[in-house]
Design an enzyme around this catalytic site. Sequence first.
Site, PDB file in Angstrom:
ATOM      1  N   ASP A 134       3.154  -2.936   3.320  1.00 28.10           N
ATOM      2  CA  ASP A 134       2.769  -3.921   2.290  1.00 28.10           C
ATOM      3  C   ASP A 134       1.309  -4.340   2.448  1.00 28.10           C
ATOM      4  O   ASP A 134       0.758  -5.002   1.573  1.00 28.10           O
ATOM      5  CB  ASP A 134       3.692  -5.153   2.330  1.00 28.10           C
ATOM      6  CG  ASP A 134       3.636  -5.931   3.643  1.00 28.10           C
ATOM      7  OD1 ASP A 134       2.971  -5.473   4.594  1.00 28.10           O
ATOM      8  OD2 ASP A 134       4.262  -7.008   3.714  1.00 28.10           O
ATOM      9  N   LYS A 163      -4.113   3.594   4.938  1.00 23.47           N
ATOM     10  CA  LYS A 163      -2.751   3.770   4.414  1.00 23.47           C
ATOM     11  C   LYS A 163      -2.784   3.801   2.874  1.00 23.47           C
ATOM     12  O   LYS A 163      -2.064   4.574   2.246  1.00 23.47           O
ATOM     13  CB  LYS A 163      -1.824   2.646   4.906  1.00 23.47           C
ATOM     14  CG  LYS A 163      -1.459   2.701   6.363  1.00 23.47           C
ATOM     15  CD  LYS A 163      -0.660   3.935   6.780  1.00 23.47           C
ATOM     16  CE  LYS A 163       0.741   3.971   6.223  1.00 23.47           C
ATOM     17  NZ  LYS A 163       1.529   5.098   6.807  1.00 23.47           N
TER      18      LYS A 163
END
Length: 355
Positions: A134, A163
């Site tokens: 997240d 990421k």
Amino acid sequence: MKILVTGGAGFIGSAVIRHIIQNTEHQVLNVDKLTYAGNLESLISVADSQRYQFSQTDICDRAALEHLFQTFKPDAVMHLAAESHVDRSISGPFAFIETNIIGTYQLLEAARNYWLNLPKELKNKFRFHHISTDEVYGDLEGTADLFTETTSYSPSSPYSASKASSDHLVRAWHRTYGLPVVVTNCSNNYGPYHFPEKLIPLMILNALQGKPLPIYGNGQQIRDWLFVEDHARALYKVVTEGAVGETYNIGGHNEKANIEVVHAICTLLEELAPNKPEGVQQYKELITYVTDRPGHDVRYAIDASKIKKELGWEPAESFESGLRKTVEWYLSNQEWVEHIQSGEYLSWLEKQYQG
Ligand code: NAD
């Protein structure tokens, strides 16, 4: 099924492999470079299974990956291998660019070459599951918002930026080449076998040794905590039942400020480890505040309603039950901890794989 898991010697990857070997009939090939964060001792409970294999391979090594695809012939890839520690990404970002971006690219290409040559039926069933965080969404400071699958990306650290890059690559390989991918973005995990540089194990182990409990800034950074075994169950559901091209957010509905987490650990230790180190009256007195991490995001929180609605997954553990299990695990697995702290897990590996 045959599932190729990258990063299976890490914290979440090892939980995924234990879950699959212990609860299904599938075969697993664990592809892991064994960086400082990879520990095969986390897989002792499944290592003797006929359905488990390990290959010490760097995901940046394309030729080695091609060979593994050709010989193992996976039905699915679960891609967890990554450099994962934000602090390390600040002091040395290059390894994050290499593994998280280049490594993901090499894995995508190896998977695509293999997938292109599969017979039609296997080709349709093949899945490339990319496991992400997240943190790619950035910060929710001062809002009541939650991250949904359509929140735009705004990463803050070299870790989350790398990421985010890998997420974009995976989605582009679906859109451009038709590779059947699924992506998951998950909140902070905690639980057994967590490498002791991360917040929860660090605090448990420092407290037990009477060392300071260092809290960044004012300790008010909020994270949404998920028990690692709940994450492993969610990942298995997504790789087997998720819809191609979709993203699923995974979270624990447990928003806690870091300082609250540390207080909860201290309270549990008072009960479960009442014999404190010499000179310590209360574990809480070990808390010390240190200079905040640069670019530190204040709040992350996940809306996990899509995976609940579409795949019927929700966490089984509350933060209280999961944290109790975690503290109990560290108290009764001192050998695993000592091997990490002394670096002996590396020589264990050498001994185990001699010849
Ligand atoms: P980890 O650091 O514990 O494990 C990473 C594993 O990847 C290690 O076993 C390491 O040896 C391996 N690895 C690293 N570089 C490699 C390379 N070049 N080739 C092959 N293997 C390599 O990480 P984790 O906490 O288990 O996280 C796993 C994945 O889940 C990561 O992609 C991470 O971004 C994501 N994630 C983590 C969290 C969390 O809270 N830990 C939350 C959401 C998403």
